[in-house]
Design an enzyme around this catalytic site. Structure first.
Site, mmCIF file in Angstrom:
data_model
loop_
_atom_site.group_PDB
_atom_site.id
_atom_site.type_symbol
_atom_site.label_atom_id
_atom_site.label_comp_id
_atom_site.label_asym_id
_atom_site.label_seq_id
_atom_site.Cartn_x
_atom_site.Cartn_y
_atom_site.Cartn_z
ATOM 1 C CE LYS A 286 3.929 -9.013 9.279
ATOM 2 N NZ LYS A 286 4.802 -9.822 8.470
ATOM 3 C CG ASN B 198 5.215 6.935 3.565
ATOM 4 O OD1 ASN B 198 4.659 6.758 4.656
ATOM 5 N ND2 ASN B 198 6.197 7.804 3.402
ATOM 6 C CB ILE B 199 -0.629 4.166 4.349
ATOM 7 C CG1 ILE B 199 -0.214 2.924 5.132
ATOM 8 C CG2 ILE B 199 -0.912 3.831 2.895
ATOM 9 C CD1 ILE B 199 -1.294 1.850 5.214
ATOM 10 N N GLY B 200 1.732 5.810 6.433
ATOM 11 C CA GLY B 200 1.925 6.397 7.759
ATOM 12 C C GLY B 200 1.807 5.378 8.888
ATOM 13 C CG LEU C 70 -1.805 -1.224 1.423
ATOM 14 C CD1 LEU C 70 -2.551 -1.162 2.753
ATOM 15 C CD2 LEU C 70 -2.803 -1.356 0.282
ATOM 16 C CG ASP D 287 8.337 -6.249 5.378
ATOM 17 O OD1 ASP D 287 7.303 -6.781 4.983
ATOM 18 O OD2 ASP D 287 8.371 -5.480 6.375
ATOM 19 C CD GLU E 145 6.275 -6.709 9.004
ATOM 20 O OE1 GLU E 145 6.950 -7.509 9.689
ATOM 21 O OE2 GLU E 145 5.974 -6.913 7.823
ATOM 22 C CG ASP E 146 4.877 -3.608 6.388
ATOM 23 O OD1 ASP E 146 5.601 -4.498 5.904
ATOM 24 O OD2 ASP E 146 3.652 -3.730 6.509
HETATM 25 N N1 LIG Z 1 4.537 -12.248 0.503
HETATM 26 C C1 LIG Z 1 5.278 -11.774 1.471
HETATM 27 O O1 LIG Z 1 5.587 -12.444 2.455
HETATM 28 C C2 LIG Z 1 5.786 -10.387 1.402
HETATM 29 C C3 LIG Z 1 5.395 -9.536 0.431
HETATM 30 N N2 LIG Z 1 5.891 -8.258 0.388
HETATM 31 C C4 LIG Z 1 5.362 -7.399 -0.650
HETATM 32 O O2 LIG Z 1 6.414 -6.936 -1.482
HETATM 33 C C5 LIG Z 1 6.155 -5.623 -1.882
HETATM 34 C C6 LIG Z 1 7.350 -4.755 -1.560
HETATM 35 O O3 LIG Z 1 7.571 -4.691 -0.181
HETATM 36 P P1 LIG Z 1 8.891 -4.060 0.426
HETATM 37 O O4 LIG Z 1 10.071 -4.643 -0.250
HETATM 38 O O5 LIG Z 1 8.772 -4.165 1.876
HETATM 39 O O6 LIG Z 1 8.712 -2.545 -0.016
HETATM 40 P P2 LIG Z 1 9.786 -1.450 -0.427
HETATM 41 O O7 LIG Z 1 9.071 -0.174 -0.386
HETATM 42 O O8 LIG Z 1 11.009 -1.596 0.378
HETATM 43 O O9 LIG Z 1 10.141 -1.812 -1.923
HETATM 44 C C7 LIG Z 1 9.232 -1.705 -2.973
HETATM 45 C C8 LIG Z 1 9.956 -1.960 -4.262
HETATM 46 O O10 LIG Z 1 9.016 -2.094 -5.304
HETATM 47 C C9 LIG Z 1 9.445 -1.254 -6.391
HETATM 48 N N3 LIG Z 1 8.311 -0.808 -7.161
HETATM 49 C C10 LIG Z 1 7.281 -0.036 -6.794
HETATM 50 N N4 LIG Z 1 6.483 0.200 -7.853
HETATM 51 C C11 LIG Z 1 7.052 -0.401 -8.914
HETATM 52 C C12 LIG Z 1 6.718 -0.504 -10.287
HETATM 53 N N5 LIG Z 1 5.645 0.085 -10.795
HETATM 54 N N6 LIG Z 1 7.524 -1.212 -11.088
HETATM 55 C C13 LIG Z 1 8.621 -1.790 -10.599
HETATM 56 N N7 LIG Z 1 8.983 -1.734 -9.297
HETATM 57 C C14 LIG Z 1 8.213 -1.044 -8.478
HETATM 58 C C15 LIG Z 1 10.121 -0.085 -5.715
HETATM 59 O O11 LIG Z 1 10.917 0.566 -6.665
HETATM 60 P P3 LIG Z 1 11.852 1.809 -6.260
HETATM 61 O O12 LIG Z 1 13.019 1.206 -5.568
HETATM 62 O O13 LIG Z 1 12.196 2.413 -7.587
HETATM 63 O O14 LIG Z 1 11.035 2.701 -5.399
HETATM 64 C C16 LIG Z 1 10.895 -0.812 -4.642
HETATM 65 O O15 LIG Z 1 12.098 -1.316 -5.138
HETATM 66 C C17 LIG Z 1 4.866 -5.211 -1.186
HETATM 67 O O16 LIG Z 1 3.784 -5.416 -2.047
HETATM 68 C C18 LIG Z 1 4.758 -6.167 -0.044
HETATM 69 O O17 LIG Z 1 3.416 -6.431 0.315
HETATM 70 C C19 LIG Z 1 6.798 -7.813 1.295
HETATM 71 C C20 LIG Z 1 7.202 -8.599 2.296
HETATM 72 C C21 LIG Z 1 6.687 -9.944 2.470
HETATM 73 C C1 LIG Z 2 3.610 -10.066 4.389
HETATM 74 C C2 LIG Z 2 4.282 -8.793 4.596
HETATM 75 O O1 LIG Z 2 4.999 -8.633 5.559
HETATM 76 C C3 LIG Z 2 4.072 -7.721 3.652
HETATM 77 O O2 LIG Z 2 3.403 -7.914 2.660
HETATM 78 O O3 LIG Z 2 4.613 -6.635 3.918
HETATM 79 MG MG LIG Z 3 5.568 -6.543 5.825
#
Ligand SMILES: NC(=O)C1=CN([C@@H]2O[C@H](COP(=O)(O)OP(=O)(O)OC[C@H]3O[C@@H](n4cnc5c(N)ncnc54)[C@H](OP(=O)(O)O)[C@@H]3O)[C@@H](O)[C@H]2O)C=CC1
Ligand SMILES: CC(=O)C(=O)O
Ligand SMILES: [Mg+2]
Length: 759
Positions: free
Chosen positions: A100, A87-89, A85, A168, A142-143
């Protein structure tokens, strides 16, 4: 509104209602110590609390001894990358952090405070977290968005003496690596050879790729993309973490990157991958679309583009949920229990192997029940265990604890066998109480015949029984039905190899079986025709005849039908040579410990002599669980105050026992509350011979015993083991139709106990 839109609206409302009612949020705090009297108050608070403070001031490590610190984790977020989602704060991230905390508690018994902080600056956030060390045993970040999360974690790890784990990053990496290990096995590919494309270069993306590299993936086979496209060497906007993966390449777009790729790892945002892109990938592509709550591509669309794709998402409503929930509760459990000072690479790799390995061994009895109708056999739709798999806690936590000990970061090493047993006791409430029984059953090689061999619960129990005891199962059932159900339940059982099958419709031994039954029953009004008809239609009678003929040592029946109906055939065939039913004993495992109830089924209104026999048999059985029997004869009459049937038979039984001097504690007759409350009993009947709380309640009718058993199960949330049929030399047991797979397994272990330890 279309049907789909209506469903979306109602799902959304249901999720909101879940959070709002009956009281806002998902958590509360509970006290673990009594606070009922002035004495409690003076111990919990001033002045008594000062003693604990002084001990901790003198020896800081004693904080684990006198406070909840040792089992308390902080789930901390600043709300800058909440799920997908964004940066929703901090405030808006609170439902995720509370969630969690609930998962920590439910899956692994770890207590959590969720802490949402208005602090976007990573260094100031890290500084604040470091100052929380006195409160917590470990920190779960987290997040928090990348690259800030790397700074926060690095500073905290450097300055804190407790584990700091950014879920994450590492939780996701561990689970994704476990799923990738299994997907590669199925696709028949090696990690060293495959081409990997990661969409998302944030917390999760960087950590997942580092983990895949630790497992053998060459850096030059990896292409990473962020919101600006391929991360290549010509870019000058890269963070140090992204630069680690920058390739010298002319590829710029996701379409180009995916040409011929074997593994897509999506940790970015919703709907960023299309079917056309998946179609460009190699054969048997692995598509991990892990963005939450909406993946990069929905599984249906990916499957349509590549029918043989191995697909995973982060969601629970599709197969293969690759979500860090499979890791964080258990890795923290193991780390806290050995007092680990950090969660290191060895612990993470142990976690990967433990999780991946679990998916490859047959699912447990409980899991089959929790996910009824789903095929839980290792394969494209079962790459990774389910979050409710009860094996996760003992398996993963022990693997983590062992790795911590071996890599030298454990400050409180454990006996790992005892640790595993303790954890199993937490997930399978019956495991601790049943342990002496399982131990006695192991290696006995007794043959146990199941009269209702077509019942899926029986099939699952038989699978577990083969794994957990040395017993040899025999099933009575039609081969085609048994085989179809084994296939449907995805069990690796093979008729003939893993168990013997008796076909009630056409078994070569039918002639011998009805002949034996006829010989036993000819002077009790049974004709040859009736004997044949009985043995054709009644699987309990067949099982009993098999035990009588020495073709099996014990039988289990009763998953359908009435107890007394089954008992009739067991009596006819097996009640001889001094054996006869002496009552049914139910063990009910409650939060406060085990409680036995008798006679729940056999003697509807026993005589005094029958009651005394039931009590002697019950005491013998209780000892098999390693417990000291304390029997109370329960009645509406209390220490001779009523001239009722119940009071009279109870007093007769007491008189018989007084004469026999049976060598265990017993007392009666009394109300059930007096049996369980020694102070009350002492006021009513000072100087009685029962000490402490009774652990066996014996009633004067099956009505009363059955009601007590059912109340303990339904209101007291008790878990039943039994009913155990006493007096039959462990040759037969009758379960009740509500029996679970674990219940059947427990009965099978009892039936497998050698007669010597059965007494
Ligand atoms: N299934 C699971 O267990 C988990 C799932 N996730 C999911 O992974 C996602 C990322 O989380 P997290 O790594 O913590 O978040 P971050 O904010 O650390 O990273 C997000 C990444 O996604 C990239 N991104 C955003 N929009 C786009 C786009 N349109 N095209 C390509 N890349 C894009 C960003 O690019 P840029 O660097 O350029 O900003 C950044 O590198 C979330 O959806 C989260 O829910 C996370 C943790 C666990
Ligand atoms: C599962 C998890 O931690 C996330 O989507 O950010
Ligand atoms: Mg998470």
């Amino acid at each position: 509104m279309s049907l789909d839109e209506t469903r979306l609206v109602s799902d959304r409302q249901a999720a909101l209602d879940y959070h709002e009612f009956p009281r806002p949020g998902k958590l509360e705090i509970r006290a673990t110590k009594p606070m009922a009297t002035g004495r409690d108050l003076s111990r919990a608070y001033s002045p008594g609390v000062a003693e604990a403070c002084l001990e901790i001031a003198a020896t800081p490590a004693d904080a684990r001894r006198y406070t909840s610190k040792g089992n308390l984790v902080a789930v901390i977020s600043n709300g800058t990358a909440v799920l997908g989602l964004g940066n929703i704060g901090a405030q808006a991230s609170k439902p995720v952090m509370e969630g969690k905390a609930v998962l920590f508690k439910k899956f692994a018994g770890v207590d959590c405070f969720d802490i949402e902080v208005n602090e976007p600056d990573p260094e100031r956030l890290a500084d604040l977290i470091c100052r929380l060390e006195p409160t917590f045993g470990a920190i779960n970040l987290e997040d928090i968005k990348a690259p800030d999360c790397f700074t926060v974690e690095r500073i905290c790890r450097e300055r804190m003496g407790i584990p700091v784990f950014h879920d994450d990053q590492h939780g996701t990496a561990i689970v994704a690596a476990a799923a990738a290990t299994n997907a590669l096995r199925i696709a028949g590919k090696c990690i060293e050879d495959i081409r990997i494309v990661a969409l998302g270069a944030g917390a999760a993306g960087i950590a997942c790729l580092r983990m895949l590299m630790a497992m053998g993936a060459p850096r030059e086979h990896i292409l990473m993309l962020d919101s600006k496209g391929v991360v290549h060497a010509g870019r000058n906007d890269l963070t140090p973490e992204k630069r680690e993966f920058a390739q010298d390449t002319a590829l710029r777009t996701i379409e180009e990157a995916l040409d011929g790729a074997d593994l897509f790892l999506g940790v970015s945002g919703p709907g960023l991958l299309t079917g056309e892109m998946v179609a460009r990938m190699a054969d048997t592509p692995i598509v991990f679309a892990l963005a939450n709550p909406t993946p990069e591509i929905m599984p249906e669309e990916a499957r349509c583009a590549a029918p043989d794709a191995l697909i995973a998402t982060g969601r629970s409503d599709y197969p293969n949920q690759v979500n860090n929930v499979l890791c964080f509760p258990f890795i923290f459990r193991g780390a806290l229990d050995v007092g680990a000072t950090q969660i290191n690479e060895a612990m993470k790799l142990a976690c990967v192997e433990a999780i991946a390995g679990l998916a490859r061994v047959p699912a447990s009895a409980e899991l089959g029940a929790a996910y009824q109708g789903e095929r839980l056999a290792f394969g494209p739709d079962y790459l990774i265990p389910k979050p409710f798999d009860p094996r996760l806690l003992p398996t993963v936590a022990v693997a983590v604890a062992r790795a911590a000990m071996e890599s030298g970061v454990a400050t409180r090493p454990l006996d790992l066998d005892a640790y595993r047993r303790g954890l199993e006791g937490q997930v399978y409430r019956s495991a601790l109480v049943m342990r002496p029984v399982f131990e006695a059953a192991r290696g006995t090689a007794r043959r146990i015949v199941f009269a209702e061999g077509e019942d899926p619960r029986v099939l699952r129990a038989v699978q577990a029984m083969i794994e957990e005891t040395g017993a040899r199962p025999i099933l009575i059932g039609r081969p085609e039905v048994v085989e179809t159900r084994i296939e449907r339940e995805a069990l690796p059982l093979r008729p003939g190899t893993d168990f013997e099958l008796v076909n009630p419709e056409s078994d070569a031994r039918f002639r011998d079986y009805w002949g034996s039954y006829f010989d036993l029953m000819r002077r009790k009004g049974v004709s040859p025709d009736l004997a044949k008809a009985t043995l054709r239609t009644n699987t309990t009678a067949i099982a009993a005849v098999m035990v009588h003929r020495g073709e099996a040592e014990s039988l289990i029946c009763g998953t359908v039908g009435q107890y007394l109906w089954h008992l009739r055939y067991l009596r006819e065939v097996l009640a001889r040579d001094g054996l006869h039913p002496a009552g049914a004993l139910s063990l009910v495992i409650l939060d406060k410990g085990p409680l036995f109830v008798a006679d729940t089924h056999v003697h509807t209104e026993p005589t005094g002599a029958q009651l005394a026999e039931t009590m002697i048999a019950a005491a013998r059985h209780v000892r098999r669980f390693g417990l000291i029997p304390k029997l109370a004869l329960c009645s509406g009459s209390q220490f001779g105050n009523l001239d009722s049937r119940s009071g009279r038979v109870a007093r007769e039984a007491l008189a018989i026992l007084d004469e026999v001097v049976p060598g265990f504690e017993y007392e009666g007759e009394m109300h059930t509350d007096a049996a369980l409350d020694p102070d009350l009993r002492e006021r009513l009947f000072p100087g009685g011979r029962l000490t402490g709380k009774a652990n066996v309640l014996v009633y004067t009718s099956t009505d009363a015993a059955g009601a007590a058993r059912n109340l303990l199960k339904s209101v007291g949330d008790g878990l039943e083991v039994g009913p155990i049929l006493m007096g039959m030399g462990n040759r037969a047991h009758i379960v009740t139709p509500s029996v679970t797979v674990r219940g059947l397994l427990n009965m099978a272990a009892l039936a497998a106990m050698p007669v010597s330890s059965y007494g």
